[in-house]
Design an enzyme around this catalytic site. Structure first.
Site, PDB file in Angstrom:
ATOM      1  N   LYS A 116      -1.527 -28.024 -80.058  1.00  0.00           N
ATOM      2  CA  LYS A 116      -1.535 -27.182 -78.858  1.00  0.00           C
ATOM      3  C   LYS A 116      -0.835 -27.842 -77.668  1.00  0.00           C
ATOM      4  CE  LYS A 116      -3.649 -24.571 -81.574  1.00  0.00           C
ATOM      5  NZ  LYS A 116      -2.903 -23.550 -82.296  1.00  0.00           N
ATOM      6  N   GLU A 200      -7.071 -27.488 -68.775  1.00  0.00           N
ATOM      7  CA  GLU A 200      -6.490 -26.286 -68.165  1.00  0.00           C
ATOM      8  C   GLU A 200      -7.447 -25.742 -67.130  1.00  0.00           C
ATOM      9  OE1 GLU A 200      -4.038 -24.288 -71.928  1.00  0.00           O
ATOM     10  OE2 GLU A 200      -5.852 -23.353 -71.190  1.00  0.00           O
ATOM     11  N   HIS A 235     -15.598 -15.959 -80.270  1.00  0.00           N
ATOM     12  CA  HIS A 235     -14.228 -16.176 -80.748  1.00  0.00           C
ATOM     13  C   HIS A 235     -13.915 -15.434 -82.036  1.00  0.00           C
ATOM     14  CE1 HIS A 235     -14.043 -18.886 -77.478  1.00  0.00           C
ATOM     15  NE2 HIS A 235     -14.946 -19.680 -77.983  1.00  0.00           N
ATOM     16  N   ARG A 292       1.187 -16.743 -88.565  1.00  0.00           N
ATOM     17  CA  ARG A 292       0.796 -16.039 -89.804  1.00  0.00           C
ATOM     18  C   ARG A 292       0.726 -14.535 -89.529  1.00  0.00           C
ATOM     19  NH1 ARG A 292      -4.049 -17.706 -87.265  1.00  0.00           N
ATOM     20  NH2 ARG A 292      -5.180 -15.835 -86.641  1.00  0.00           N
TER      21      ARG A 292
END
Ligand code: MV4
Length: 502
Positions: A116, A200, A235, A292
């Protein structure tokens, strides 16, 4: 030329891929674990190879076993589906080295987006905005304080090897930074074997909006608009729709361009998804890229009119994209509900078991991507997704009505499912109005999870009434046969609202 594809997956997605193969006259090869001997993907495929015991680490995650099956079957290409090995750079690499076409991007692209921090840096480099925060791996604890001061609290501490919500920590107070940082680091180390961390700014009430892209091996990249995925629980996405009720044409065009730039920055080829978080003021930030085919791809297929699996296969074959960006349109509205074998009254615990009965919804505007059949036993080893119910209609309101109709008609017995829970979401005013963000389920959990008092009462009253009626019929049967055949009034009586006041 691809004439035979091995599908390194199971369940609904394995079937989904094989359906397109059949339309393209491409032979299909299934692989299956011990728990999947009777699975639908094994029955559907032209050939099937047993690759190991039920646990996925001993079967669907075994690169060597899958390569062996590909060799024995003489497959030309391997489609990884989603989950399992689909975003494993080593697998993509191994496929290509063994002479099989990997239906997906290069291992370099997978690795770049999988890390990431590298993804963040790459995006910044091509002018795609990321959430304000660190641009490098966090060097030490002091740096964390400095960055927090600069961007302001609250902050999110994220693991570079994480993603999809894994290894994230939200920090509201300055004196919690150090503890959270240490916890995040050690968690990342043990979960991913990589303790690189970045920070972040926390976006308070974001939308999760993602863009579908397609890229060929000749440098052509297009986007197929967005999917709104903010209805999620821990999530795990629950409902997706397209177009997003939040978007307007200007922001759509801008984000579409950013998604294309993101794909170009990593030499993308295949189908991919660029994830953004979008705040209330329509500021958008790149979050991650999924390399994907995604679970929710059918809503894009329906609204844009493209078979994404066919496109994936054509791209893998080296063909140029024939779709043109300026010819693509969003036509109408599509919604997907994910049907899970879960117990919504018990914290969404998986509810594996045998499907006693299944009645799938049919009719205008409905697509049902599933894999279970009556008598099939859902194994406890894998994701408990039973199916995806996708509806399309000209407008969003009509699509919601159609989804309600489809969920009403959808009957599954034998395992607990999320169908009733999804039906309730369709009636929540914030959903109907399209005014929701990633906190939607949490914000409405009282309403969504309350025990089904009214419905349950109705059902109970209906059963009792039916029984009384039945007894009455038996009693009168000896004297008056005709009443037995004519009286089935209980159905009507049991459904009257007034009956609950008895
Ligand atoms: C965030 C965020 C707020 N601010 N990052 C969750 C999954 C992973 N892809 C990143 N996630 C988030 N990152 C910042 N800087 C909020 C989330 C988030 C979220 C994102 C998308 C969909 C659902 C979510 C639920 C909770 C938190």
């Amino acid at each position: 030329m691809i004439n035979k594809i091995l599908v390194a997956n199971r369940g609904e997605i394995a079937l989904r891929v094989m359906r397109s193969c059949r339309e393209m006259n491409i032979k299909t090869v299934a692989v299956y674990s011990e728990a999947d001997r009777k699975s639908m993907h094994v029955r559907y495929a032209d050939e099937a190879y047993h690759i190991g015991p039920a646990p996925s680490v001993e079967s669907y995650l075994r690169i060597d076993k899958i390569i062996e099956a590909a060799k024995r079957s003489n497959a030309d290409a391997i489609h990884p589906g989603y989950g399992f090995l689909s975003e494993n750079a080593a697998f993509a690499d191994r496929c290509e080295k063994e002479g099989f076409i990997f239906i997906g991007p290069s291992s370099f692209t997978i690795a770049t987006m999988g890390d990431k921090l590298t993804a963040r840096k790459t995006m910044t480099g091509v002018g795609v905005s990321v959430v304000p925060g660190t641009s490098e791996e966090l060097s030490d604890e002091n740096a964390a304080h400095e960055i927090a001061k600069k961007i302001g609290l609250p902050i999110m501490i994220k693991a570079s090897a994480g993603g999809g919500g894994k290894g994230m920590r939200l920090v509201y107070k300055e004196d919690e930074i150090i503890d959270s940082l240490r916890a995040a680091k050690s968690e990342a180390k043990s979960a991913f074997g990589n303790d690189a961390i970045y920070i972040e700014k926390y976006i308070e009430s974001p939308h999760h909006i993602e863009f579908q892209i397609l890229a060929d091996k000749h440098g052509n990249v297009i986007h197929l608009f967005e999917r709104e995925c903010s209805v999620q629980r821990r999530h795990q996405k629950v409902i997706e729709e397209t177009p997003s009720p939040l978007m307007n044409p200007e922001i759509r065009e801008e984000m579409g361009k950013a998604a294309v730039a993101a794909a170009k920055a990593v030499n993308y080829h295949g189908a991919g998804t660029v994830e953004f978080i979008v705040d209330e003021d329509l500021n958008y930030y790149f979050l991650e890229m999924n390399t994907r085919l995604q679970v929710e791809h059918p809503i894009t297929e329906r609204v844009v009119g493209v078979d994404l699996v066919k496109e994936q296969i054509n791209i893998a074959n080296g063909q140029k994209l024939t779709l043109k960006q300026n010819e693509l349109r969003q036509n109408g509205h599509a919604i997907e509900c994910r049907i899970y074998a879960e117990d919504t009254d018990n914290n969404f615990m998986p509810s594996p078991g045998k499907i006693n009965h299944i009645t799938e919804p049919l009719g205008l505007g409905i697509r049902h991507d599933g894999y279970v059949y009556e008598g099939y036993e859902i194994p406890l080893f894998y994701d408990p997704l039973i199916s995806k119910l996708i509806v399309w209609a000209k407008t969003r309101d009509e699509a919601i009505q159609r989804m309600k109709r489809a969920l009403y008609a959808y009957k599954i017995t034998g395992v607990k499912t999320t169908i009733k829970f999804l039906e309730k979401i369709m009636d929540v005013p914030a959903f109907k109005e399209g005014k929701y963000n990633t906190h939607f389920i949490e914000d409405h959990k009282k309403l969504l999870l309350e025990t089904e008092s009214y419905n349950k009462q109705c059902e109970d009253v209906a059963i009792i009434t039916a029984f009384i009626d039945y007894l009455a019929k038996i009693k009168s049967a000896s004297s008056n046969i005709s009443s037995v055949t004519t009286s089935n009034n209980w159905k009507v009586v049991g459904r009257r609202k007034s009956i609950t006041r008895l």
